[in-house]
Design an enzyme around this catalytic site. Structure first.
Site, PDB file in Angstrom:
ATOM      1  N   ARG A 161      -9.686 -22.017 -29.643  1.00 53.06           N
ATOM      2  CA  ARG A 161      -9.669 -22.837 -30.924  1.00 53.06           C
ATOM      3  C   ARG A 161      -9.217 -24.393 -30.391  1.00 53.06           C
ATOM      4  O   ARG A 161      -9.753 -25.447 -30.512  1.00 53.06           O
ATOM      5  CB  ARG A 161      -8.457 -22.715 -31.777  1.00 53.06           C
ATOM      6  CG  ARG A 161      -8.799 -21.533 -32.592  1.00 53.06           C
ATOM      7  CD  ARG A 161      -7.467 -21.137 -33.658  1.00 53.06           C
ATOM      8  NE  ARG A 161      -7.763 -19.898 -34.611  1.00 53.06           N
ATOM      9  CZ  ARG A 161      -7.458 -18.552 -34.333  1.00 53.06           C
ATOM     10  NH1 ARG A 161      -6.795 -18.603 -33.114  1.00 53.06           N
ATOM     11  NH2 ARG A 161      -7.616 -17.788 -34.985  1.00 53.06           N
ATOM     12  N   ILE A 162      -8.041 -24.445 -29.535  1.00 54.99           N
ATOM     13  CA  ILE A 162      -7.687 -25.671 -28.905  1.00 54.99           C
ATOM     14  C   ILE A 162      -8.615 -26.209 -27.773  1.00 54.99           C
ATOM     15  O   ILE A 162      -8.896 -27.424 -27.961  1.00 54.99           O
ATOM     16  CB  ILE A 162      -6.118 -25.385 -28.282  1.00 54.99           C
ATOM     17  CG1 ILE A 162      -5.101 -24.907 -29.452  1.00 54.99           C
ATOM     18  CG2 ILE A 162      -5.927 -26.846 -27.577  1.00 54.99           C
ATOM     19  CD1 ILE A 162      -3.840 -24.586 -28.689  1.00 54.99           C
ATOM     20  N   ASP A 181     -13.675 -19.606 -19.241  1.00 54.51           N
ATOM     21  CA  ASP A 181     -13.200 -18.419 -20.190  1.00 54.51           C
ATOM     22  C   ASP A 181     -13.945 -17.265 -20.201  1.00 54.51           C
ATOM     23  O   ASP A 181     -15.109 -17.179 -20.710  1.00 54.51           O
ATOM     24  CB  ASP A 181     -13.102 -18.786 -21.626  1.00 54.51           C
ATOM     25  CG  ASP A 181     -12.030 -18.234 -22.390  1.00 54.51           C
ATOM     26  OD1 ASP A 181     -11.824 -17.011 -22.288  1.00 54.51           O
ATOM     27  OD2 ASP A 181     -11.367 -18.774 -23.218  1.00 54.51           O
ATOM     28  N   ALA A 234      -0.246 -25.434 -22.066  1.00 52.01           N
ATOM     29  CA  ALA A 234      -0.535 -23.920 -22.345  1.00 52.01           C
ATOM     30  C   ALA A 234       0.812 -23.263 -22.215  1.00 52.01           C
ATOM     31  O   ALA A 234       1.722 -22.902 -22.964  1.00 52.01           O
ATOM     32  CB  ALA A 234      -1.671 -23.425 -21.530  1.00 52.01           C
ATOM     33  N   ARG A 235       1.046 -22.775 -20.738  1.00 50.41           N
ATOM     34  CA  ARG A 235       2.136 -21.991 -20.209  1.00 50.41           C
ATOM     35  C   ARG A 235       2.326 -22.473 -18.865  1.00 50.41           C
ATOM     36  O   ARG A 235       1.525 -22.535 -18.218  1.00 50.41           O
ATOM     37  CB  ARG A 235       1.639 -20.359 -20.238  1.00 50.41           C
ATOM     38  CG  ARG A 235       1.384 -19.839 -21.488  1.00 50.41           C
ATOM     39  CD  ARG A 235       2.474 -19.617 -22.339  1.00 50.41           C
ATOM     40  NE  ARG A 235       2.385 -19.077 -23.558  1.00 50.41           N
ATOM     41  CZ  ARG A 235       2.003 -19.454 -24.572  1.00 50.41           C
ATOM     42  NH1 ARG A 235       1.718 -20.891 -24.760  1.00 50.41           N
ATOM     43  NH2 ARG A 235       1.889 -18.768 -26.003  1.00 50.41           N
ATOM     44  N   ASP A 259       3.489 -30.314 -20.904  1.00 49.74           N
ATOM     45  CA  ASP A 259       4.327 -30.026 -22.013  1.00 49.74           C
ATOM     46  C   ASP A 259       4.902 -28.664 -22.032  1.00 49.74           C
ATOM     47  O   ASP A 259       5.542 -28.336 -22.999  1.00 49.74           O
ATOM     48  CB  ASP A 259       3.180 -30.106 -23.417  1.00 49.74           C
ATOM     49  CG  ASP A 259       3.786 -29.961 -24.720  1.00 49.74           C
ATOM     50  OD1 ASP A 259       5.050 -30.979 -24.708  1.00 49.74           O
ATOM     51  OD2 ASP A 259       3.758 -29.236 -25.452  1.00 49.74           O
ATOM     52  N   GLU A 264      13.315 -24.093 -20.161  1.00 49.75           N
ATOM     53  CA  GLU A 264      13.417 -25.280 -21.210  1.00 49.75           C
ATOM     54  C   GLU A 264      14.908 -25.088 -22.035  1.00 49.75           C
ATOM     55  O   GLU A 264      15.118 -23.930 -22.064  1.00 49.75           O
ATOM     56  CB  GLU A 264      12.209 -25.128 -22.171  1.00 49.75           C
ATOM     57  CG  GLU A 264      10.971 -25.309 -21.791  1.00 49.75           C
ATOM     58  CD  GLU A 264       9.841 -25.253 -22.716  1.00 49.75           C
ATOM     59  OE1 GLU A 264       9.889 -25.018 -23.698  1.00 49.75           O
ATOM     60  OE2 GLU A 264       8.641 -25.362 -22.349  1.00 49.75           O
ATOM     61  N   HIS A 282       7.722 -30.174 -24.907  1.00 52.61           N
ATOM     62  CA  HIS A 282       7.085 -29.067 -25.639  1.00 52.61           C
ATOM     63  C   HIS A 282       6.875 -29.276 -27.094  1.00 52.61           C
ATOM     64  O   HIS A 282       7.100 -28.324 -27.744  1.00 52.61           O
ATOM     65  CB  HIS A 282       8.008 -27.571 -25.343  1.00 52.61           C
ATOM     66  CG  HIS A 282       6.982 -26.404 -25.564  1.00 52.61           C
ATOM     67  ND1 HIS A 282       7.308 -25.093 -24.767  1.00 52.61           N
ATOM     68  CD2 HIS A 282       5.943 -26.286 -26.117  1.00 52.61           C
ATOM     69  CE1 HIS A 282       6.648 -24.416 -25.138  1.00 52.61           C
ATOM     70  NE2 HIS A 282       5.494 -24.875 -25.878  1.00 52.61           N
TER      71      HIS A 282
END
Length: 318
Positions: A161-162, A181, A234-235, A259, A264, A282
């Site tokens: 989606r993103i 992907d 993302a991660r 981000d 965190e 984030h």
């Protein structure tokens, strides 16, 4: 004449209240309108509230482990805002027969906007331009050079989606988009290997799940064009801070936007203060509209279970 008997209570008022708790900050005004009438929302629950809670709306930063679940023996539904469930003990929830609902797509556009804004700002060298003007160097030193988006190659790693929204933004700016992907069909973009994506890209943005080994170690990044701009919303484990630092120092990377972080909240990040780095707490997926939508979807999932139905989106189904 005998006194009139009291009117019977309405079915709604006679129905037992179902307690729904927030685990993490949730605005009551945003969630209450989407819960069933018989639900009682508790934004700041104590031990007694947890003991009778039937539903929980869980924010991303909250850790819902086995010990916490033990404090909620009546829990029937966990509604996680967002799609990441790494802080939820899924095994413990499964043992108790508690579905874990998620809110796919609720913040996709917000994350995509944040990622592309970072990417464009780094390519246009806005951090250095801001420093240059703020430091009074205008007219005294050569002006910083801005890069171009038009005609450059954008590699989107993760074409869900993103990633597809980011690709659309790139095309709107005249960028050539390639994707990596292995799990989807990228019918509107060339889907290439990871190595090919890194080698061909002028800018690269990450939208894949983590949890494995580092996706982009230096051994792979060394094949990139000098000055690659990399954005990770993302991660954190997809590319390590050490790799990013070495990439910037060596010139492999020309800019980095982050981000997500290993730990965190971040204190004194090694890349802080650089004009070729953008750090965000984030929050790319936490725009006003995204926050309202993810809370709405979580509340709807709780309502589905309290109404005797299975939630629409659960882990593994979305």
């Amino acid at each position: 004449m005998s006194a009139a008997s009291p009117a019977p209570a309405s079915s709604a008022s006679a129905r037992p209240r179902s307690v729904v708790v927030a685990l993490g900050p949730v605005d009551a005004d945003e969630v209450t309108p989407h819960l069933p009438e018989h639900a009682q929302f508790v934004p700041d629950p104590g031990a007694d509230d947890l003991a009778v809670a039937e539903g929980a709306i869980v924010r991303a930063a909250f850790t819902l482990d086995r010990a916490m679940l033990d404090r909620m023996p009546r829990l029937r539904i966990i509604a996680r805002t967002g799609v990441g469930v790494d802080r939820v003990d899924l095994d413990a929830a499964r043992e108790r027969g508690i579905p874990v609902a998620i809110t796919p797509g609720s913040n996709s556009r917000a994350v995509a906007e944040g990622a592309f804004t970072m990417l464009a700002s780094l390519i246009k060298n806005l951090g250095e331009s801001h420093r240059y003007v703020s430091a009074g160097e205008w007219g005294r030193a050569p002006v910083p050079e801005a890069g171009d988006l038009h005609g450059r190659t954008l590699a989107v790693l993760g074409y869900g989606r993103i990633g597809r929204i980011v690709a659309g933004f790139g095309r709107a700016f005249g960028m050539h988009v390639i994707a990596h992907d292995p799990f989807v069909s990228a019918d509107d973009a060339e889907n290439v290997s990871l190595e090919d994506a890194v080698r061909r890209a002028d800018a690269l943005t990450l939208h894949l799940p983590g949890g494995g080994s580092e996706l982009l170690p230096l051994a792979i990044l060394r094949s990139a064009k000098p000055g690659l701009v990399l954005v990770n919303c993302a991660r954190a484990d997809l590319v390590s801070t050490a790799t990013l630092q070495e990439g910037l120092e060596s010139g492999i990377l020309g800019g980095v936007g982050l981000d997500v972080f290993e730990d965190e909240p971040v204190q004194r990040h090694p890349l802080a203060g650089r004009t070729d780095v953008l750090l965000s707490p984030h929050t790319t997926g936490f725009s006003r509209a995204a926050r309202r939508e993810t809370v709405r979807m979580a509340a709807v999932a709780v309502g589905e279970v309290l109404g005797g139905r299975y939630p629409t989106f659960t882990v593994g189904d979305a």
